[in-house]
Design a protein around this motif. Structure first.
Motif, short mmCIF file in Angstrom:
data_model
loop_
_atom_site.label_atom_id
_atom_site.label_comp_id
_atom_site.label_asym_id
_atom_site.label_seq_id
_atom_site.Cartn_x
_atom_site.Cartn_y
_atom_site.Cartn_z
N ALA A 292 -11.05 2.75 0.25
CA ALA A 292 -10.91 1.28 0.14
C ALA A 292 -10.56 0.69 1.34
O ALA A 292 -10.48 -0.51 1.65
N TYR B 17 -6.93 1.20 2.14
CA TYR B 17 -5.25 1.35 1.97
C TYR B 17 -4.60 2.70 2.34
O TYR B 17 -5.34 3.55 2.05
N LEU C 45 -9.45 -1.31 -8.66
CA LEU C 45 -9.74 -1.74 -7.19
C LEU C 45 -9.75 -3.41 -7.60
O LEU C 45 -8.92 -4.13 -6.63
N ARG D 175 -6.83 -5.76 -5.46
CA ARG D 175 -7.17 -6.82 -4.65
C ARG D 175 -6.67 -8.09 -5.18
O ARG D 175 -6.06 -8.83 -4.31
N THR D 176 -6.59 -8.27 -6.33
CA THR D 176 -6.06 -9.70 -6.90
C THR D 176 -4.55 -9.85 -6.59
O THR D 176 -4.22 -10.83 -6.28
N LEU E 15 -2.69 -8.16 -4.40
CA LEU E 15 -2.30 -8.22 -3.08
C LEU E 15 -2.53 -9.77 -2.77
O LEU E 15 -1.85 -9.93 -1.65
N ARG E 16 -3.68 -10.15 -3.02
CA ARG E 16 -3.63 -11.98 -2.69
C ARG E 16 -2.91 -12.50 -3.26
O ARG E 16 -2.59 -13.71 -2.59
N ARG F 201 -4.70 -9.02 8.43
CA ARG F 201 -4.75 -7.57 7.62
C ARG F 201 -5.19 -6.41 8.48
O ARG F 201 -5.95 -5.49 8.16
N GLU G 83 -6.69 -2.84 7.58
CA GLU G 83 -7.23 -3.07 6.22
C GLU G 83 -8.48 -3.14 6.30
O GLU G 83 -9.16 -4.25 7.00
N LEU H 188 -11.88 -4.76 5.32
CA LEU H 188 -12.04 -6.05 4.52
C LEU H 188 -13.58 -6.02 4.30
O LEU H 188 -14.40 -5.97 5.16
N SER H 189 -13.87 -6.14 2.80
CA SER H 189 -15.33 -6.26 2.38
C SER H 189 -15.68 -7.54 3.06
O SER H 189 -15.09 -8.93 3.32
N LEU I 27 -14.98 -10.50 0.61
CA LEU I 27 -13.74 -11.10 0.83
C LEU I 27 -13.70 -11.90 2.02
O LEU I 27 -13.09 -12.79 2.15
#
Length: 223
Positions: free
Chosen positions: A23, A25, A108, A112-113, A115-116, A163, A166, A168-169, A172
């Motif tokens: 993912a 990371y 996952l 992500r939540t 980290l945001r 980022r 990293e 990023l999807s 996102l």
């Protein structure tokens, strides 16, 4: 972003480490509480995933140690579903709690939540290789060349720089840059990335914006 995983079950640790790595990371694994303490004391992480029942030093003690040092987000993993364990973890300063067995997709999403939620990186300047961004002056250069970007291109590039490294999807990116819910039939992200690459990458010998197939985009120097 760097994640520390403190987990003594080898299968779980290997599975989560591989999945989080895929993912985008960077994951370091500690197999017991003592190794976890050493890494916590010696390095900085953006998130810590922590099992409660660990040999050497349990998760409760590690969490107390973490909270004496920083406010890094902590996600507890445990096989214990009793309410008192959840309450204890949250009272000691855990940010979230996930009971085994769990799906990787849910973990996952929680990662992500968390980290945001972390403190925003209030930076005025970014640099990756010969790419420079001055946020206050709204100025972007690569080498000696000044790049002319639209507001959305600037916002997209700033997100990728924030980022760096990293993946990023598309979901996102759409949420952060356009504030929109992602529609799988919409190619707005792909079009925006293609236009940004035309300015940031195409005129130069080394690409900085990379596609990770099926995952998203990442900005990093791979030269």
């Amino acid at each position: 972003m760097r994640i520390l995983l403190v987990e003594d079950e080898s299968k779980t640790a290997d599975y989560l480490s591989r999945g989080l790595g895929e993912a985008g990371y960077r994951v370091e694994v500690a197999r017991d509480g003592l190794d976890g303490r050493h890494l916590i004391e010696e390095a900085n992480f953006d998130l810590i995933i922590l099992d409660v029942m660990l040999p050497g030093l349990d998760g409760w003690e590690l969490l107390r140690l973490i909270r004496r040092r920083s406010q890094v987000p902590v996600l507890f993993l445990t096989a214990r579903d009793a309410v008192e364990y959840r309450v204890k973890g949250l009272e000691l300063g855990a940010d979230d709690y996930l009971v085994k067995p769990f799906s990787f997709v849910e973990l996952l999403a929680r990662v992500r939540t968390l980290l945001r939620r972390g403190p925003p990186r209030e930076r005025e300047r970014y640099q990756v290789a010969d790419l420079h961004m001055d946020v206050l002056k709204r100025r972007v250069t690569r080498g000696e060349a000044r790049l002319s970007l639209t507001n959305q291109e600037f916002a997209l590039l700033q997100l990728l720089l924030e980022r760096e490294g990293e993946v990023l999807s598309r979901t996102l990116i759409a949420s952060e840059v356009w504030g929109m819910n992602f529609d799988s039939d919409t190619n707005v992200v792909e079009v925006a990335v293609r236009r940004l690459r035309a300015k940031v990458d195409d005129p130069f010998p080394h690409r900085l914006i990379h596609t990770e197939r099926g995952m998203g985009y990442v900005l990093e120097d791979r030269s």
